[in-house]
Structure formats: structure tokens, C-alpha cells
Design a protein around this motif. Sequence first.
Motif, mmCIF file in Angstrom:
data_model
loop_
_atom_site.group_PDB
_atom_site.id
_atom_site.type_symbol
_atom_site.label_atom_id
_atom_site.label_comp_id
_atom_site.label_asym_id
_atom_site.label_seq_id
_atom_site.Cartn_x
_atom_site.Cartn_y
_atom_site.Cartn_z
ATOM 1 N N GLN A 118 0.560 -1.366 0.078
ATOM 2 C CA GLN A 118 0.475 -0.054 0.008
ATOM 3 C C GLN A 118 0.650 1.616 0.005
ATOM 4 O O GLN A 118 0.280 2.243 -0.815
ATOM 5 C CB GLN A 118 -0.580 0.331 1.618
ATOM 6 C CG GLN A 118 -2.586 -0.977 1.423
ATOM 7 C CD GLN A 118 -2.923 -1.547 0.655
ATOM 8 O OE1 GLN A 118 -3.483 0.146 -0.176
ATOM 9 N NE2 GLN A 118 -4.111 -1.970 0.488
ATOM 10 N N ARG A 159 -3.935 3.648 3.570
ATOM 11 C CA ARG A 159 -3.249 3.699 3.001
ATOM 12 C C ARG A 159 -1.198 3.635 2.479
ATOM 13 O O ARG A 159 -0.815 3.583 2.509
ATOM 14 C CB ARG A 159 -3.486 3.160 1.404
ATOM 15 C CG ARG A 159 -4.845 2.261 0.714
ATOM 16 C CD ARG A 159 -4.910 2.566 -0.039
ATOM 17 N NE ARG A 159 -6.427 1.188 -0.928
ATOM 18 C CZ ARG A 159 -7.788 1.144 -0.634
ATOM 19 N NH1 ARG A 159 -8.209 2.427 0.148
ATOM 20 N NH2 ARG A 159 -8.074 0.362 -1.063
ATOM 21 N N TRP A 243 -6.758 -5.757 6.423
ATOM 22 C CA TRP A 243 -5.760 -5.689 5.347
ATOM 23 C C TRP A 243 -4.774 -6.872 6.341
ATOM 24 O O TRP A 243 -3.276 -7.167 6.279
ATOM 25 C CB TRP A 243 -5.125 -4.324 5.376
ATOM 26 C CG TRP A 243 -5.756 -4.438 4.059
ATOM 27 C CD1 TRP A 243 -6.658 -4.739 3.718
ATOM 28 C CD2 TRP A 243 -5.566 -2.384 3.900
ATOM 29 N NE1 TRP A 243 -7.124 -3.507 2.450
ATOM 30 C CE2 TRP A 243 -6.836 -1.959 2.827
ATOM 31 C CE3 TRP A 243 -5.002 -0.974 4.762
ATOM 32 C CZ2 TRP A 243 -6.272 -0.604 2.140
ATOM 33 C CZ3 TRP A 243 -4.812 0.124 3.831
ATOM 34 C CH2 TRP A 243 -5.406 -0.237 3.525
#
Length: 246
Positions: A118, A159, A243
Motif C-alpha cells: 500500500q 493506505r 488487511w
Amino acid sequence: MSNISILKKESLKRVFSNGFSAVRILEETCPEVSLELCTLKAGFSRGFKTYSLEERMQIFTFASGLGIIKAGKKIFPIDEQSVFIPDFDQDKLEITAGDTDIEFIHITGTMNDTDRRQMSHCQYVLPRFVRFSEAIQYTERFTQESGAKVKQHSVIAGRHLGRYTMGWVIGKGPDFVGQHTHPSLEQWYFMLQGADFTYDAGDRSIAVKEGDVSFTPHGTSHGSTCKEEGFINYVWFELNRAWDEG
Ligand SMILES: [Fe+2]
């Protein structure tokens, strides 16, 4: 049974060595994240360990006091509430307090492949220093058109630092943040100067003030209410479980 954790400022036991105190807090909440409440006394300097991109990210959140950060050859003035994210192990790191003590929250967290991917995709440049007054203001869907006046700011956007995000919420009473649930976010609140409101999370209703810290696990409904004489002022920090890997 409640799964909320609260640290009250008055329970902190500070021990100083060379003008510096760091107290590890809420250790039981999340193995990936380490949180320390730090005080650096006026006139003192302190070096900090750095970590590679394979190891840990770190965030310094300055809650009060004046000073400077030296990161290699770069210098950043701590002149208001602000956040500093070092460039992993690229720079030698040192913080110096000016003529007032500095209070800050030192957060480190593990880095996984998703975090690195990311960060690489969004090309976020480090080191990064963000004053709260310059953070981007936005409106959460759970306050929009609901009558809340609370102001929300993005300090570390999604991110940019992988799974880790941060924001700042401020509002004079009477005000509120509506009840809402994050299915995948672990969430910590650090109460800032003048904070005086009620945090309602899970089956708990907790009066919080400056220096208190809360942890709310993912999937737990939470919100805040503030009376006329109260004040909402906190920085939130989140880890996005969506994530996680493995
Ligand atoms: Fe939330």
C-alpha cells in the motif's frame, strides 16, 4: 461483558531518567501495536531507535509543549499539536524539548506485506510532519446532517501508512459523535487538552479527560457525547484488520 480498555491519566506512574519518561500502556489490547506515553522535560534531548521497512512503523504524536525533531539533516519544529512519521531507518532520530516539557504518544506497529505494498502504491514521502491545524477537514457519514458540529480531520490517510490511520476530532459542547461500528478497525483514542466528554462504547459509558486513552476492538459500537460545558478533543489511531495477512 465489556471488551473496552481504558487507561486513566491518574493511574500512570512516571519514572524519569535523563529528563525522559516513557510508560508502556494498554499492552494487552493488541500484540502488533506498542503504545508509550512519553514526557521529555524542558531542555532535554532524547535519541530514538529506528526500524527498517521490514520491521515496524512508528508515529510520534505531540500533544503539548514546544521543541524540535532532528531526523538526519532535517529539522521540524514542534510548535503545536502535530504528528511525525520518520522514514524508517534512513535517518538518525532525536527529539529536543524547548523551554516547556513535551508530552507525546509514541506508537510503533508491525509492518506486513500489505503495508509495504500500500505504501509503495500511494508513494507517500517520509519523513512526514503534520500539524493538526493543517490536517484535511472532512465530515464522517455518521455526523453529516445529524446536527453534530464536531470537526474531523485526517492526519494519516488510509493506505499512506498501510493498515494504520490517524485522525483528530474537536468540538465545543454541546456536541456529539454518533454511534457507529467499524467491522475491521481496532481503535485507540488519546484524549487531548481540555477534553471532557462521555465515551459510550459497548456496554460502557465512560467520562474521559485529557491524558486518558481508550481501546475499542473492531465490531464494537461506539460514540461520544459532550455537554454544554464539556469539550471533545481527541486523536484516534486505527489498525485495519481487513488487511491482515495469514
Ligand atoms: Fe469510530
